[in-house]
Design a protein around this motif. Sequence first.
Motif, PDB file in Angstrom:
ATOM      1  N   SER A 197      31.393 -18.947  97.119  1.00  0.00           N
ATOM      2  CA  SER A 197      32.869 -18.302  97.406  1.00  0.00           C
ATOM      3  C   SER A 197      33.846 -19.192  97.884  1.00  0.00           C
ATOM      4  O   SER A 197      33.607 -19.900  99.079  1.00  0.00           O
ATOM      5  N   LYS A 251      33.014 -17.205  91.533  1.00  0.00           N
ATOM      6  CA  LYS A 251      33.828 -16.268  91.975  1.00  0.00           C
ATOM      7  C   LYS A 251      33.593 -15.851  93.309  1.00  0.00           C
ATOM      8  O   LYS A 251      32.811 -15.703  93.940  1.00  0.00           O
ATOM      9  N   THR A 255      34.807  -9.332  95.510  1.00  0.00           N
ATOM     10  CA  THR A 255      35.864  -8.671  94.726  1.00  0.00           C
ATOM     11  C   THR A 255      35.152  -7.693  93.886  1.00  0.00           C
ATOM     12  O   THR A 255      33.891  -7.653  93.720  1.00  0.00           O
ATOM     13  N   GLU A 257      34.758  -7.661  90.664  1.00  0.00           N
ATOM     14  CA  GLU A 257      34.111  -8.485  89.717  1.00  0.00           C
ATOM     15  C   GLU A 257      32.652  -8.708  90.328  1.00  0.00           C
ATOM     16  O   GLU A 257      31.494  -8.647  89.524  1.00  0.00           O
ATOM     17  N   TRP A 258      32.780  -9.262  91.429  1.00  0.00           N
ATOM     18  CA  TRP A 258      31.332  -9.867  91.928  1.00  0.00           C
ATOM     19  C   TRP A 258      30.632  -8.554  92.473  1.00  0.00           C
ATOM     20  O   TRP A 258      29.330  -8.705  92.120  1.00  0.00           O
TER      21      TRP A 258
END
Lengths: 438, 294
Positions: A197, A251, A255, A257-258
């Motif tokens: 990250s 990524k 987030t 998405e994560w």
Amino acid sequence: MGTRRLSAVAAVALAAALAAGCSGGTAGETASPAASAGAPARPVKLTYWTWVPNMDKIVQSWNAAHPDIQVTVSKQAGGDDAAAKFLTAAKAGNPPDLVQAEYQMLPSFVAADAVADIKAEAGPAKAEFGEGVWSLVTLGTDAVYAIPQDSGPMMFYYRRDLFDKYGLKVPTTWDEYAATARALHEKNPKVLLGAFSSKDPGSFAGLAQQAGARWWSIDGEAWKVAIADEPTLRVAGYWGGLVKEGVIGDKPYFTPEWNKALNDGTQLSWISAVWAPGVLASNAPDGKGKWAVAPLPQWNASEPHTGFWGGSSTAVAATSPSRQAAVRFATWLNTDPQAVALLAGQGAVYPASVKGQAALSKDPDYFADRPGFWKTAAEIGATARGFTFGPNVNVTYNAFKDAFGKAIQDRSDFAAAVRAMQDATVADMRKSGFQIVP
Amino acid sequence: MTRANATAPAAGTARPGRRRAYGAAPTAVLLLGALYCLFPVAWVLVAATKSRAELFTTSTLLPGTGLLANLADLAAYRDGVFWLWMLNTVLYAGVGALLSTAVSAVSGYALAKFRFPGRGLAFNLLLGGVLVPAVVLAVPQYLLLSKAGLAGTYWSVLLPQILSPYGIYLARVYAAAAIPDALLEAARIDGATEGRLALNVALPLMLPAMVTIFLFQFVAIWTNFLLPFIMLGDDHRFPMTVGLYTMLAAGANQPSLYNLIITGTLLSLIPLVALFLTMQRYWRTDLSSGSVKN
């Protein structure tokens, strides 16, 4: 008629303002004579800024037992903004008596003369804590600037079921970790072992600590800054290589998405800290009962180490008129067995106190099927290396986000990003008038 | 989407002829703008219905099943501290906007209708004030109010927001246009005192401007974050913005409170929407009646 009513309102408003102003002033003044007189007619009143959940309830048990020292908790928003707010309040001359200070922010409080050296009162508490944690509140000097509250030793979290499915072994060294990432990517390119990250400098700082980095150190009145030291460059080069190969994700953590990747099993492991169960429980609810924990992979298997990601301490404001009372409370809060049990149970804090860690018995819900979570954590935590943060960690961390974000985007060299962190940090410290030794 | 299709032709048929030249383009642009503004609100509405488990796992626009549980959890959070925050916000925004409107109207009227030494300078300074964002002033204001011993009190949040350069500017421009000098002269000749003149003649004429200033200022204070964040230490005096932020930045030790924060955001929107829907009507009719007098 109308004018009279209006002026009456104005008069009331003014009177209220004056009353509020006066009472604000007197409350501050009465506290100090009471504290120094020793036989307080009125109790010492302390204010405490913190963001630990349920701290008001924990403090109630102190207030009940100590009628002479009454603590009022003000729950604040945590993180960098909390530090900025405290520094502003200290500058304006009305800080709280006690403040929750994240380890990486404590040096900036010290540099601004906002927190007191409490060596005389807090010295005896040293025995309650491990060497690594204690070094975070002394900044490697003879002074003591806070009492450690919680700590965040880093650990390796992985999906047990998916490791079995793909026939993977838990990596014990970073070489194995890289090999595992490559092997997994070959078996199924859609899933990844982990991620790097660019938005979590705390994680990178922890990994660098594990490798033996010493970003800052104090030499008399001067600071030494060595962010681009050999261990840090080694860590950066390692992750830069994996990201470039595409065998781990790039990524940022936390987030949506994560979160999704963590929840649906497209990310098989997470290098995190002892507080991860809280994050996993909320961000990856479907994974409950499928995760397990292990020590971080090592650079040298015969000499296991870990770093800290997160954690905070209790500091006393330099201008607090009731320093002794404040330190007594802070010591009780972070070392008394009953208080530490409350901290862990109600505040969801992983205590920094060694005895407090040993007393933890109820495993986190998320790991209820794998007993012994806290024992593992304590063993890993004992291998943590000491570290000294500098007075402008926020600058360093912002430089990390900028430089590594760009490096990931351009698939460029991570070592250059580390050097950018070093340059930005040194430039800012020079500008602020710190003495720097090469 | 269905709404857009339904209203666009309706607007087109309602005004045939001259407007044809532009076709449906202006309507489409406005609808796009509305969609752009309303989509986040719709998102909050949908997300507030999701339970913690549903929030990140179900499709974005699919309503969840957790609204009532979220409301109950939010009400129970730290013994209902959210309601206290809401009450504080109503106090800051209500009292602050009222006082600000009063100050703006009186100053605007004075600047527009009285000649006194330094009037031009005062007005130019105000114009300069319009250009300085309030955010920049928050820290200096905190240091000043700390010196006065007011930091951390309700007044520390109210006082800086009472003086609104933009409000005074608006009131001055409106007063200059909407209050005929002849009317004031006539009232003076009839023997009205200046106080009576201001209250009974000038201010009623300025009502539309005052409603506008009140709404602007109410929204500005309702959504203000930085000033109360810096000023207040005691979490029992926080407004909702700062309170919700303490829930957001609660550290990683415990499961995050996203679902409660989103529900709280939804609740914080309701009074604003209600205020606009009720005040808007007033606002529009009065603005037009003011312009007719010109």
